[in-house]
Design a protein around this motif. Structure first.
Motif, PDB file in Angstrom:
ATOM      1  N   LYS A   1       0.831  -1.210   0.000  1.00 19.59           N
ATOM      2  CA  LYS A   1       0.000   0.000   0.000  1.00 19.59           C
ATOM      3  C   LYS A   1       0.859   1.252   0.000  1.00 19.59           C
ATOM      4  O   LYS A   1       0.536   2.238  -0.655  1.00 19.59           O
ATOM      5  CB  LYS A   1      -0.939   0.009   1.206  1.00 19.59           C
ATOM      6  CG  LYS A   1      -2.045  -1.016   1.125  1.00 19.59           C
ATOM      7  CD  LYS A   1      -2.943  -0.933   2.348  1.00 19.59           C
ATOM      8  CE  LYS A   1      -4.044  -1.973   2.288  1.00 19.59           C
ATOM      9  NZ  LYS A   1      -4.893  -1.936   3.490  1.00 19.59           N
ATOM     10  N   ILE A   2       1.968   1.195   0.725  1.00 17.94           N
ATOM     11  CA  ILE A   2       2.884   2.333   0.763  1.00 17.94           C
ATOM     12  C   ILE A   2       3.546   2.521  -0.596  1.00 17.94           C
ATOM     13  O   ILE A   2       3.592   3.629  -1.133  1.00 17.94           O
ATOM     14  CB  ILE A   2       3.945   2.148   1.871  1.00 17.94           C
ATOM     15  CG1 ILE A   2       3.274   2.210   3.246  1.00 17.94           C
ATOM     16  CG2 ILE A   2       5.050   3.192   1.751  1.00 17.94           C
ATOM     17  CD1 ILE A   2       4.153   1.756   4.388  1.00 17.94           C
ATOM     18  N   SER A   3       4.024   1.429  -1.200  1.00 15.45           N
ATOM     19  CA  SER A   3       4.718   1.541  -2.483  1.00 15.45           C
ATOM     20  C   SER A   3       3.780   1.960  -3.609  1.00 15.45           C
ATOM     21  O   SER A   3       4.202   2.603  -4.562  1.00 15.45           O
ATOM     22  CB  SER A   3       5.428   0.233  -2.835  1.00 15.45           C
ATOM     23  OG  SER A   3       4.499  -0.802  -3.031  1.00 15.45           O
ATOM     24  N   SER A   4       2.491   1.607  -3.490  1.00 14.70           N
ATOM     25  CA  SER A   4       1.539   1.997  -4.535  1.00 14.70           C
ATOM     26  C   SER A   4       0.951   3.381  -4.293  1.00 14.70           C
ATOM     27  O   SER A   4       0.209   3.899  -5.125  1.00 14.70           O
ATOM     28  CB  SER A   4       0.408   0.964  -4.636  1.00 14.70           C
ATOM     29  OG  SER A   4      -0.372   0.980  -3.456  1.00 14.70           O
ATOM     30  N   GLY A   5       1.267   3.999  -3.138  1.00 16.75           N
ATOM     31  CA  GLY A   5       0.790   5.347  -2.864  1.00 16.75           C
ATOM     32  C   GLY A   5      -0.563   5.401  -2.168  1.00 16.75           C
ATOM     33  O   GLY A   5      -1.091   6.487  -1.935  1.00 16.75           O
ATOM     34  N   VAL A   6      -1.136   4.256  -1.836  1.00 14.81           N
ATOM     35  CA  VAL A   6      -2.422   4.227  -1.138  1.00 14.81           C
ATOM     36  C   VAL A   6      -2.248   4.805   0.271  1.00 14.81           C
ATOM     37  O   VAL A   6      -3.110   5.518   0.764  1.00 14.81           O
ATOM     38  CB  VAL A   6      -2.994   2.788  -1.079  1.00 14.81           C
ATOM     39  CG1 VAL A   6      -4.239   2.717  -0.218  1.00 14.81           C
ATOM     40  CG2 VAL A   6      -3.280   2.281  -2.483  1.00 14.81           C
ATOM     41  N   ILE A   7      -1.132   4.488   0.912  1.00 14.62           N
ATOM     42  CA  ILE A   7      -0.802   5.027   2.228  1.00 14.62           C
ATOM     43  C   ILE A   7       0.390   5.961   2.057  1.00 14.62           C
ATOM     44  O   ILE A   7       1.385   5.597   1.429  1.00 14.62           O
ATOM     45  CB  ILE A   7      -0.422   3.899   3.212  1.00 14.62           C
ATOM     46  CG1 ILE A   7      -1.615   2.998   3.479  1.00 14.62           C
ATOM     47  CG2 ILE A   7       0.097   4.487   4.513  1.00 14.62           C
ATOM     48  CD1 ILE A   7      -1.288   1.804   4.377  1.00 14.62           C
ATOM     49  N   THR A   8       0.273   7.153   2.619  1.00 15.01           N
ATOM     50  CA  THR A   8       1.404   8.075   2.595  1.00 15.01           C
ATOM     51  C   THR A   8       2.016   8.142   3.984  1.00 15.01           C
ATOM     52  O   THR A   8       1.318   8.048   4.989  1.00 15.01           O
ATOM     53  CB  THR A   8       0.974   9.495   2.155  1.00 15.01           C
ATOM     54  OG1 THR A   8      -0.041   9.963   3.036  1.00 15.01           O
ATOM     55  CG2 THR A   8       0.468   9.486   0.732  1.00 15.01           C
TER      56      THR A   8
END
Length: 75
Positions: A5-12
């Motif tokens: 999620k972090i790498s896909s930008g869903v979580i910043t």
């Protein structure tokens, strides 16, 4: 799961400098009651100096890896 999620930008992440020593002390204090109920004692050996890391303060509790204190007798 969170890493994807972090790498896909869903979580910043909100990266900031955090004193790891204080995080360890604070997190360990949250388990005092559970440890005492099981007649356990946590012994910390930390340096006198601060230990700075760059981390997201909202998610830094996950760094400790402590989900719960289990009292099954095995260490």
């Amino acid at each position: 799961m969170e890493a994807s999620k972090i790498s896909s930008g869903v979580i910043t992440l909100d990266m900031r400098e955090i004193d790891l020593k204080q995080l360890i002390i604070q997190t360990s204090g949250e388990f005092d009651d559970q440890l005492q109920a099981r007649d356990l004692q946590l012994i910390l050996s930390l340096p006198e100096t601060e230990m700075w890391i760059c981390a997201d303060g909202r998610r830094s509790g996950a760094l400790s890896g402590w989900g719960s204190v289990q009292g099954d007798g095995d260490v």
